[in-house]
Design an enzyme around this catalytic site. Structure first.
Site, PDB file in Angstrom:
ATOM      1  N   ASN A 209       0.848  -1.196   0.000  1.00 42.48           N
ATOM      2  CA  ASN A 209       0.000   0.000   0.000  1.00 42.48           C
ATOM      3  C   ASN A 209       0.881   1.243   0.000  1.00 42.48           C
ATOM      4  O   ASN A 209       2.107   1.139  -0.021  1.00 42.48           O
ATOM      5  CB  ASN A 209      -0.971  -0.023   1.185  1.00 42.48           C
ATOM      6  CG  ASN A 209      -0.254   0.015   2.506  1.00 42.48           C
ATOM      7  OD1 ASN A 209       0.391   0.995   2.847  1.00 42.48           O
ATOM      8  ND2 ASN A 209      -0.328  -1.083   3.268  1.00 42.48           N
ATOM      9  N   LYS A 288       8.989 -17.038 -10.401  1.00 43.57           N
ATOM     10  CA  LYS A 288       8.304 -15.859 -10.938  1.00 43.57           C
ATOM     11  C   LYS A 288       7.116 -16.306 -11.808  1.00 43.57           C
ATOM     12  O   LYS A 288       7.283 -17.161 -12.696  1.00 43.57           O
ATOM     13  CB  LYS A 288       9.297 -15.058 -11.782  1.00 43.57           C
ATOM     14  CG  LYS A 288       8.742 -13.764 -12.298  1.00 43.57           C
ATOM     15  CD  LYS A 288       9.782 -13.017 -13.117  1.00 43.57           C
ATOM     16  CE  LYS A 288       9.111 -11.868 -13.835  1.00 43.57           C
ATOM     17  NZ  LYS A 288       9.958 -11.296 -14.861  1.00 43.57           N
ATOM     18  N   PHE A 323      -5.227   3.748  14.399  1.00 39.38           N
ATOM     19  CA  PHE A 323      -5.584   4.675  13.324  1.00 39.38           C
ATOM     20  C   PHE A 323      -6.669   4.006  12.494  1.00 39.38           C
ATOM     21  O   PHE A 323      -6.760   2.781  12.455  1.00 39.38           O
ATOM     22  CB  PHE A 323      -4.366   4.941  12.420  1.00 39.38           C
ATOM     23  CG  PHE A 323      -3.517   6.098  12.866  1.00 39.38           C
ATOM     24  CD1 PHE A 323      -2.724   6.001  14.004  1.00 39.38           C
ATOM     25  CD2 PHE A 323      -3.476   7.278  12.135  1.00 39.38           C
ATOM     26  CE1 PHE A 323      -1.930   7.055  14.410  1.00 39.38           C
ATOM     27  CE2 PHE A 323      -2.675   8.338  12.520  1.00 39.38           C
ATOM     28  CZ  PHE A 323      -1.901   8.235  13.659  1.00 39.38           C
ATOM     29  N   LYS A 337     -14.141   0.467  15.027  1.00 39.46           N
ATOM     30  CA  LYS A 337     -12.796  -0.081  15.263  1.00 39.46           C
ATOM     31  C   LYS A 337     -12.334   0.206  16.702  1.00 39.46           C
ATOM     32  O   LYS A 337     -11.709  -0.645  17.338  1.00 39.46           O
ATOM     33  CB  LYS A 337     -11.794   0.506  14.258  1.00 39.46           C
ATOM     34  CG  LYS A 337     -11.966  -0.078  12.858  1.00 39.46           C
ATOM     35  CD  LYS A 337     -11.036   0.562  11.839  1.00 39.46           C
ATOM     36  CE  LYS A 337     -11.354   0.023  10.445  1.00 39.46           C
ATOM     37  NZ  LYS A 337     -10.649   0.711   9.366  1.00 39.46           N
ATOM     38  N   LYS A 341     -11.647  -3.124  18.814  1.00 43.65           N
ATOM     39  CA  LYS A 341     -10.232  -3.423  19.095  1.00 43.65           C
ATOM     40  C   LYS A 341      -9.824  -3.028  20.516  1.00 43.65           C
ATOM     41  O   LYS A 341      -8.647  -3.072  20.863  1.00 43.65           O
ATOM     42  CB  LYS A 341      -9.341  -2.757  18.047  1.00 43.65           C
ATOM     43  CG  LYS A 341      -9.680  -3.207  16.609  1.00 43.65           C
ATOM     44  CD  LYS A 341      -8.674  -2.754  15.578  1.00 43.65           C
ATOM     45  CE  LYS A 341      -9.187  -3.088  14.174  1.00 43.65           C
ATOM     46  NZ  LYS A 341      -8.141  -3.159  13.156  1.00 43.65           N
TER      47      LYS A 341
END
Ligand code: PMT
Length: 403
Positions: A209, A288, A323, A337, A341
């Site tokens: 990401n 690969k 976050f 969240k 959490k």
């Protein structure tokens, strides 16, 4: 912050001694007065003349030479120091100081000073990793002296590994931070995760990401500035490794989980700014993958949710901050969240706005607390935001301590 501070800078006999020139120069430009002590061995690498010119003071090196400062010289320098910095610190100076040996001007000044002392070790990797050297560094740290961890990279002996003196700017920043911080997190261990985890598909490709690590690194630096012992667990990042803290490099979510769980039990605070890959390839191709069909599928399987696991392991007094990077329903998703959490705070990150979120220098967030409070913040630098997140943490610590 450094204006008028008196820094006694000890230079020992290592190839990195030349970097001390830039460090002295930076300290002086910031307003500090710098007094240099050189060992006999340091003089094999750099000259007294250079440091006399750059520091603006005569350089001390010999216990028995003509006195340049009032009083007995090593006591005078030990007393006038607001801080002592040894750069580069060889295995020899670390070993001698840990053993209480005082056989030259630098070692006697070190044993005589009551000022904070920072060592910036620089040596060959094998020497640095030698258990005796590690033991000596630990001994010094147990007595409250500081180590500025070396960087990893090419070493003068021709090999690559840990043992390089960090760049002058990093050593300077550690000293500047020491003076500028209100050391409210002294004695606290803060773990920060940063950057994104990546998941391999085959030997050359991965799923990743856009997290740069900027947010997490800013938090780690700010926690360090406030006196915390910081452990930074970082996914791949192009950022310069911050000096003065332990950095654990990981790639995959499983590696990040392992590192975080291992450190968690004695942490006072954990702040998870990392963008963790939620899925990994079910099978990693040994070779690969060749292109053949016009489309292809990769079967993914779920990664563990590290933060959720920490939430279930959390002991009373530990503070957990997460976050949430969202493109829609920011508050709703972040709140879910926070509760799921078992967090104390969640930083709800609106990543749809310009200059916010991934790889930006600034960020735009709302901070949600467990008690239902929501603080909406304007666009600000990640450094500034790091300070506000830590203000929340410190306030929570104060509340916890009164319970
Ligand atoms: O690194 P930068 O370029 O500076 O960008 C900063 C940032 C945008 C990455 C950062 O500000 C941010 O928002 N980080 C959270 C990214 C994210 O995608 O979070 P999430 O909503 O997927 O996860 C919620 C929380 O759970 C996060 O604290 C995350 O670290 C944690 N998590 C998520 C999944 C997982 N498997 N394990 C976790 O621990």
């Amino acid at each position: 912050m450094l204006k008028g501070k008196k820094i006694v800078l000890g230079i020992t006999g290592g190839i990195a001694a030349y970097k001390a020139v830039e460090i002295v120069s930076r300290l002086r430009k910031a307003g500090a007065e710098v007094y240099v002590i050189m060992t006999k061995e340091a003089a094999e690498f750099v000259t007294e003349l250079t440091f006399r010119e750059i520091s603006g003071h005569s350089v001390s090196s010999d216990m028995w030479s003509k006195v340049t400062h009032w009083n007995v010289e090593h006591i005078a320098l030990a007393n006038l120091a607001d801080l002592m910095l040894i750069v580069p610190a060889t295995a020899n100076i670390i070993g001698k100081t840990a053993a209480g040996i005082a056989d030259d001007l630098l070692t006697t000044t070190l044993l005589a000073t009551k000022a904070p002392v920072f060592f910036a070790p620089a040596m060959n990797s094998n020497m640095y990793e030698n258990p005796i050297v590690q033991h000596n560094m630990k001994t010094l740290q147990e007595h409250g002296w500081h180590m500025i961890p070396p960087a990893t990279g090419h070493l003068a002996c021709g090999t690559a590994g840990i043992g390089r003196l960090p760049e002058a700017i990093d050593v300077f920043t550690v000293i500047e931070d020491f003076f500028s911080a209100v050391q409210v997190l002294k004695g606290k261990k803060v773990l920060v995760t940063a950057a994104g985890t990546i998941e391999p598909i085959d030997p050359v490709r991965f799923i990743g990401n856009r997290s740069s690590g900027k947010m997490g690194y800013a938090i780690a630096r700010e926690a360090q500035r406030r006196g915390a012992e910081v452990v930074l667990v970082s996914g791949p990042s192009a950022l310069q490794e911050p000096a003065g803290m332990r950095v654990i490099h990981v790639e995959t979510t499983a590696q990040m989980r392992e590192a975080v769980i291992k450190e968690f039990s004695d942490c006072n605070v954990v702040i998870k700014a990392a963008a963790v890959a939620d899925y990994r390839a079910k099978e990693i191709a040994e070779n690969k993958i060749k292109k053949s069909e016009t489309t292809m599928s990769i079967m993914l399987e779920k990664n563990p949710d590290i933060l959720q696991e920490l939430g279930s392991l959390k002991k009373s007094g530990q503070i957990l901050v997460g976050f949430a990077a969202e493109t829609q329903k920011l508050l709703e998703y972040a709140k879910t969240k926070l509760l799921k959490k078992n967090l104390d705070f969640i930083v709800a990150n609106d990543i749809t706005k310009p200059n916010a979120g991934f790889n930006a220098e600034t960020n735009l967030v709302k901070i949600l607390s467990r008690d239902g409070a929501v603080e909406e913040l304007p666009l600000m630098s990640k450094k500034e935001l790091a300070g506000i997140i830590l203000d929340h943490v410190i306030k929570k610590m104060e509340i916890n301590s009164k319970k």
